[in-house]
Design a protein around this motif. Structure first.
Motif, mmCIF file in Angstrom:
data_model
loop_
_atom_site.group_PDB
_atom_site.id
_atom_site.type_symbol
_atom_site.label_atom_id
_atom_site.label_comp_id
_atom_site.label_asym_id
_atom_site.label_seq_id
_atom_site.Cartn_x
_atom_site.Cartn_y
_atom_site.Cartn_z
ATOM 1 N N TYR A 87 0.742 -1.239 -0.120
ATOM 2 C CA TYR A 87 0.078 0.036 0.005
ATOM 3 C C TYR A 87 0.654 1.194 0.038
ATOM 4 C CZ TYR A 87 -4.050 2.846 0.984
ATOM 5 O OH TYR A 87 -5.065 3.746 0.841
ATOM 6 N N THR A 88 2.318 1.082 0.643
ATOM 7 C CA THR A 88 3.159 2.361 0.575
ATOM 8 C C THR A 88 3.742 2.646 -0.684
ATOM 9 O OG1 THR A 88 4.780 0.974 1.324
ATOM 10 C CG2 THR A 88 3.481 1.781 2.965
ATOM 11 N N ILE A 89 3.593 1.644 -1.877
ATOM 12 C CA ILE A 89 4.124 2.200 -2.839
ATOM 13 C C ILE A 89 3.203 3.108 -3.529
ATOM 14 C CG2 ILE A 89 4.967 0.891 -5.379
ATOM 15 C CD1 ILE A 89 5.235 -1.749 -3.740
ATOM 16 N N PRO A 90 3.963 4.109 -4.204
ATOM 17 C CA PRO A 90 3.554 5.268 -5.094
ATOM 18 C C PRO A 90 2.872 4.685 -6.273
ATOM 19 C CG PRO A 90 5.661 5.893 -4.305
ATOM 20 C CD PRO A 90 5.593 4.504 -4.061
ATOM 21 N N SER A 91 1.805 5.015 -6.631
ATOM 22 C CA SER A 91 0.907 4.635 -7.722
ATOM 23 C C SER A 91 1.821 4.657 -9.111
ATOM 24 C CB SER A 91 -0.432 5.410 -8.062
ATOM 25 O OG SER A 91 -0.122 6.985 -8.147
ATOM 26 N N LEU A 92 2.627 5.691 -9.315
ATOM 27 C CA LEU A 92 3.311 5.805 -10.374
ATOM 28 C C LEU A 92 4.365 4.778 -10.500
ATOM 29 C CD1 LEU A 92 3.912 7.506 -13.020
ATOM 30 C CD2 LEU A 92 5.476 8.914 -11.774
ATOM 31 N N ALA A 93 5.004 4.338 -9.404
ATOM 32 C CA ALA A 93 6.037 3.416 -9.529
ATOM 33 C C ALA A 93 5.118 1.898 -9.518
ATOM 34 C CB ALA A 93 6.775 3.334 -8.138
ATOM 35 N N MET A 94 4.101 1.820 -8.859
ATOM 36 C CA MET A 94 3.302 0.538 -8.969
ATOM 37 C C MET A 94 2.930 0.273 -10.547
ATOM 38 S SD MET A 94 1.862 -2.100 -7.531
ATOM 39 C CE MET A 94 1.312 -1.356 -5.741
ATOM 40 N N PHE A 95 2.366 1.338 -11.209
ATOM 41 C CA PHE A 95 2.114 1.028 -12.585
ATOM 42 C C PHE A 95 3.367 0.825 -13.480
ATOM 43 C CE2 PHE A 95 -1.631 3.906 -11.826
ATOM 44 C CZ PHE A 95 -2.213 3.153 -11.374
ATOM 45 N N ALA A 96 4.520 1.501 -13.096
ATOM 46 C CA ALA A 96 5.871 1.195 -13.879
ATOM 47 C C ALA A 96 6.200 -0.701 -13.379
ATOM 48 C CB ALA A 96 6.774 2.126 -13.462
ATOM 49 N N PHE A 97 6.073 -0.960 -12.312
ATOM 50 C CA PHE A 97 6.378 -2.035 -11.779
ATOM 51 C C PHE A 97 5.463 -3.138 -12.687
ATOM 52 C CE2 PHE A 97 8.020 -0.904 -7.612
ATOM 53 C CZ PHE A 97 9.199 -0.305 -8.327
ATOM 54 N N LEU A 98 4.126 -2.998 -12.828
ATOM 55 C CA LEU A 98 3.326 -3.659 -13.324
ATOM 56 C C LEU A 98 3.418 -3.892 -15.052
ATOM 57 C CD1 LEU A 98 0.209 -3.238 -10.942
ATOM 58 C CD2 LEU A 98 1.700 -5.258 -10.835
ATOM 59 N N ALA A 99 3.863 -2.794 -15.382
ATOM 60 C CA ALA A 99 3.631 -2.685 -16.929
ATOM 61 C C ALA A 99 4.370 -4.023 -17.699
ATOM 62 C CB ALA A 99 4.324 -1.351 -17.320
ATOM 63 N N PRO A 100 5.531 -4.205 -17.181
ATOM 64 C CA PRO A 100 6.029 -5.359 -17.983
ATOM 65 C C PRO A 100 5.431 -6.623 -17.925
ATOM 66 C CG PRO A 100 7.745 -4.117 -16.663
ATOM 67 C CD PRO A 100 6.517 -3.589 -16.419
ATOM 68 N N PHE A 101 4.596 -6.902 -16.807
ATOM 69 C CA PHE A 101 3.921 -7.908 -16.711
ATOM 70 C C PHE A 101 2.508 -7.890 -17.351
ATOM 71 C CE2 PHE A 101 6.444 -7.775 -13.061
ATOM 72 C CZ PHE A 101 7.063 -8.655 -12.979
ATOM 73 N N THR A 102 1.963 -6.588 -17.395
ATOM 74 C CA THR A 102 0.578 -6.597 -18.431
ATOM 75 C C THR A 102 0.780 -6.068 -19.807
ATOM 76 O OG1 THR A 102 0.512 -4.196 -17.443
ATOM 77 C CG2 THR A 102 -0.650 -5.704 -16.188
ATOM 78 N N GLY A 103 1.863 -5.765 -20.203
ATOM 79 C CA GLY A 103 2.292 -5.723 -21.603
ATOM 80 C C GLY A 103 2.372 -4.351 -21.778
ATOM 81 N N VAL A 112 -5.098 -3.994 -11.602
ATOM 82 C CA VAL A 112 -3.969 -4.971 -10.997
ATOM 83 C C VAL A 112 -3.607 -4.147 -9.895
ATOM 84 C CG1 VAL A 112 -1.954 -6.394 -10.904
ATOM 85 C CG2 VAL A 112 -3.461 -6.497 -12.707
ATOM 86 N N GLY A 113 -3.190 -3.110 -9.949
ATOM 87 C CA GLY A 113 -2.589 -1.997 -8.914
ATOM 88 C C GLY A 113 -3.537 -1.887 -8.067
ATOM 89 N N LEU A 114 -4.786 -1.393 -8.534
ATOM 90 C CA LEU A 114 -5.713 -1.095 -7.485
ATOM 91 C C LEU A 114 -6.246 -2.321 -6.615
ATOM 92 C CD1 LEU A 114 -8.413 1.019 -9.803
ATOM 93 C CD2 LEU A 114 -6.712 1.814 -7.916
ATOM 94 N N THR A 115 -6.236 -3.417 -7.185
ATOM 95 C CA THR A 115 -6.483 -4.652 -6.522
ATOM 96 C C THR A 115 -5.385 -5.037 -5.271
ATOM 97 O OG1 THR A 115 -7.440 -5.845 -8.503
ATOM 98 C CG2 THR A 115 -6.724 -7.235 -6.714
ATOM 99 N N LEU A 116 -4.165 -4.733 -5.578
ATOM 100 C CA LEU A 116 -3.189 -4.879 -4.629
ATOM 101 C C LEU A 116 -3.125 -3.767 -3.569
ATOM 102 C CD1 LEU A 116 -0.041 -5.470 -6.769
ATOM 103 C CD2 LEU A 116 -1.201 -6.952 -5.624
ATOM 104 N N TYR A 117 -3.765 -2.781 -3.810
ATOM 105 C CA TYR A 117 -4.039 -1.643 -3.037
ATOM 106 C C TYR A 117 -5.209 -1.861 -1.874
ATOM 107 C CZ TYR A 117 -0.806 1.683 -5.199
ATOM 108 O OH TYR A 117 0.246 2.445 -5.749
ATOM 109 N N THR A 118 -6.274 -2.708 -2.270
ATOM 110 C CA THR A 118 -7.129 -2.965 -1.522
ATOM 111 C C THR A 118 -6.910 -4.045 -0.517
ATOM 112 O OG1 THR A 118 -8.103 -4.942 -2.804
ATOM 113 C CG2 THR A 118 -8.944 -2.873 -3.242
ATOM 114 N N LEU A 119 -5.933 -4.746 -0.610
ATOM 115 C CA LEU A 119 -5.481 -5.921 0.450
ATOM 116 C C LEU A 119 -5.077 -5.552 1.609
ATOM 117 C CD1 LEU A 119 -3.176 -8.040 -1.905
ATOM 118 C CD2 LEU A 119 -5.763 -8.384 -1.591
ATOM 119 N N VAL A 120 -4.584 -4.156 1.808
ATOM 120 C CA VAL A 120 -4.324 -3.751 3.212
ATOM 121 C C VAL A 120 -5.452 -3.680 4.263
ATOM 122 C CG1 VAL A 120 -4.326 -1.259 2.386
ATOM 123 C CG2 VAL A 120 -2.733 -2.148 4.494
#
Length: 240
Positions: A87-103, A112-120
């Protein structure tokens, strides 16, 4: 003297009026809403889809994690800690991390990013609800021959449901606000209106429409979930 009179007779041209200064810029303009209704509804639909999808996926992930954390006590700390770190990961960094996996930076990346944020929120509330089920009630159910699945469905779930619903309500309202950060990928729902207004020389009507739309969507979602909670837990109304 004649020259002075001639100079005084010369009219000084007025300063040019810029179109941006002359154009009206109200805080709310009904004509903007009516003229752009299809666009607003399209952004609203995307906002709703991302919110519902993220909360549902988050719940499907959070429930097994909460059950695992309750069953194996030493895993509770790591599970809660990991969800908090995400949850502490900034959204911009989160999307950058996920982009290689989502294409690419797409709606899937935002989902995917929003789903991860809901977990906390969801993991903590689900675990709190499960831990709040009295141990003697569970033991009595086992003594009556309840298996694991039946014990969860007939005992754990009903008693933990108020905490589950509280987590879902908080996660949903939080996600409604977070969807707007998806605007950096072009998938920000009503956030597209807010950024569009900022880019259009701070057009207030567009900004307010997007902001008020987010607030109203969060309120409607919370009311609907509160009503669903009352419907699913009639015994709590009787206790009051």
């Amino acid at each position: 003297m004649a020259s002075l009179g001639a100079l005084s007779a010369v009219s000084v041209p007025a300063a040019p009026v810029l179109a941006a200064d002359a154009a009206p810029n109200p805080w709310f303009d009904p004509s903007y809403v009516t003229d752009n209704w299809d666009t607003i509804v399209g952004h609203l639909g995307q906002h709703v889809r991302l919110t519902v999808g993220a909360v549902l996926l988050g719940a499907l992930i959070a429930l097994p994690l909460a059950l695992l954390a309750r069953r194996t006590r030493f895993l509770a700390g790591p599970v809660l800690g990991l969800s908090s770190i995400v949850y502490t990961i900034p959204s911009l960094a989160m999307f950058a991390f996920l982009a290689p996996f989502t294409g690419s930076l797409s709606a899937t990346t935002v989902l995917v990013g929003l789903t991860l944020y809901t977990l906390v929120i969801l993991v903590r509330n689900f675990l709190a609800g499960l831990q709040g089920v009295p141990a003697d009630v569970r033991e009595a159910a086992r003594g009556m021959g309840y298996g694991s699945a039946r014990l969860f469905l007939r005992v754990d779930l009903p008693l933990a449901l108020p905490a589950f619903m509280a987590g879902l309500r908080i996660a949903t309202v939080s996600t409604v606000a977070l969807v707007t950060v998806g605007v950096i990928t072009g998938n920000g729902g009503l956030g597209q209106l807010i950024v569009g207004g900022l880019n259009a020389n701070f057009y207030r009507a567009e900004i307010v429409t997007g902001a008020v739309g987010c607030v109203l969507l969060a309120l409607v979602a919370d009311v609907l979930l509160a009503g669903l909670e009352r419907l699913l837990t009639p015994w709590t109304r009787a206790a009051r």
